[in-house]
Design an enzyme around this catalytic site. Sequence first.
Site, PDB file in Angstrom:
ATOM      1  CB  ILE A 132       1.845   4.362  -3.464  1.00  6.54           C
ATOM      2  CG1 ILE A 132       1.869   2.983  -4.125  1.00  6.54           C
ATOM      3  CG2 ILE A 132       3.255   4.818  -3.084  1.00  6.54           C
ATOM      4  CD1 ILE A 132       2.661   2.917  -5.421  1.00  6.54           C
ATOM      5  N   PRO A 133       1.044   5.735  -0.223  1.00  7.67           N
ATOM      6  CG  PRO A 133       1.597   5.255   1.997  1.00  7.67           C
ATOM      7  CD  PRO A 133       1.509   4.638   0.621  1.00  7.67           C
ATOM      8  CB  CYS A 134       2.734  10.275  -2.264  1.00 13.29           C
ATOM      9  SG  CYS A 134       1.188  10.597  -3.125  1.00 13.29           S
ATOM     10  CG  HIS A 135      -1.709  10.626   2.094  1.00 11.34           C
ATOM     11  ND1 HIS A 135      -1.862   9.450   1.367  1.00 11.34           N
ATOM     12  CD2 HIS A 135      -2.000  10.309   3.375  1.00 11.34           C
ATOM     13  CE1 HIS A 135      -2.245   8.486   2.190  1.00 11.34           C
ATOM     14  NE2 HIS A 135      -2.327   8.979   3.424  1.00 11.34           N
ATOM     15  NE  ARG A 136      -0.133   6.845   5.468  1.00 13.89           N
ATOM     16  CZ  ARG A 136      -0.350   5.557   5.285  1.00 13.89           C
ATOM     17  NH1 ARG A 136       0.664   4.716   5.107  1.00 13.89           N
ATOM     18  NH2 ARG A 136      -1.578   5.071   5.290  1.00 13.89           N
TER      19      ARG A 136
END
Length: 172
Positions: A132-136
């Site tokens: 789940i790409p919370c880094h984006r």
Amino acid sequence: MSNQDWVIATVSTPVGGMWLVADAEGVVEAGWARLEPPPVREARASARPETLAVAERAVEELALYFAGRLQSFTVPLVPRGTPFQMAVWASLRAIPFGARVSYRDIANAVGRPRAVRAVGQANRANPLPVFIPCHRVVGADGRLVGYAGDAVDLKSWLLHHEARVLRALAVP
């Protein structure tokens, strides 16, 4: 998650080890080994074949992601959280590979435009980083803020990795 049917797997990545917990439904948790140890679970004799298959697929997809050959995870993900967190995490999964959005963008996407701080807290509680790409998600001014216990270097690496992959794909 049944204590009788889960698998903890570890993955070596270019930025350090990760761990993940899977059950027969999908990947339940993941984390960076340098930031937190994998959760402790009761001992069990063996996992069902379908649980092992989920864990193996998750490990394979992470390896492909870090090799620049996968942009979207297909392994089932089974995060557990509040309804608000689940809505935020669903919005995060909709962010395209290599893109960056602001916390305000996510707050608007979940229909809670004034809940920017709550979006930040939901990001911080993301049980499946990378998947789940919370880094984006970045600050309104584009700055890299908050990631996995303030490991902004990991966030920076992931964003640069995705940009490199997209640049390589754009080369004629």
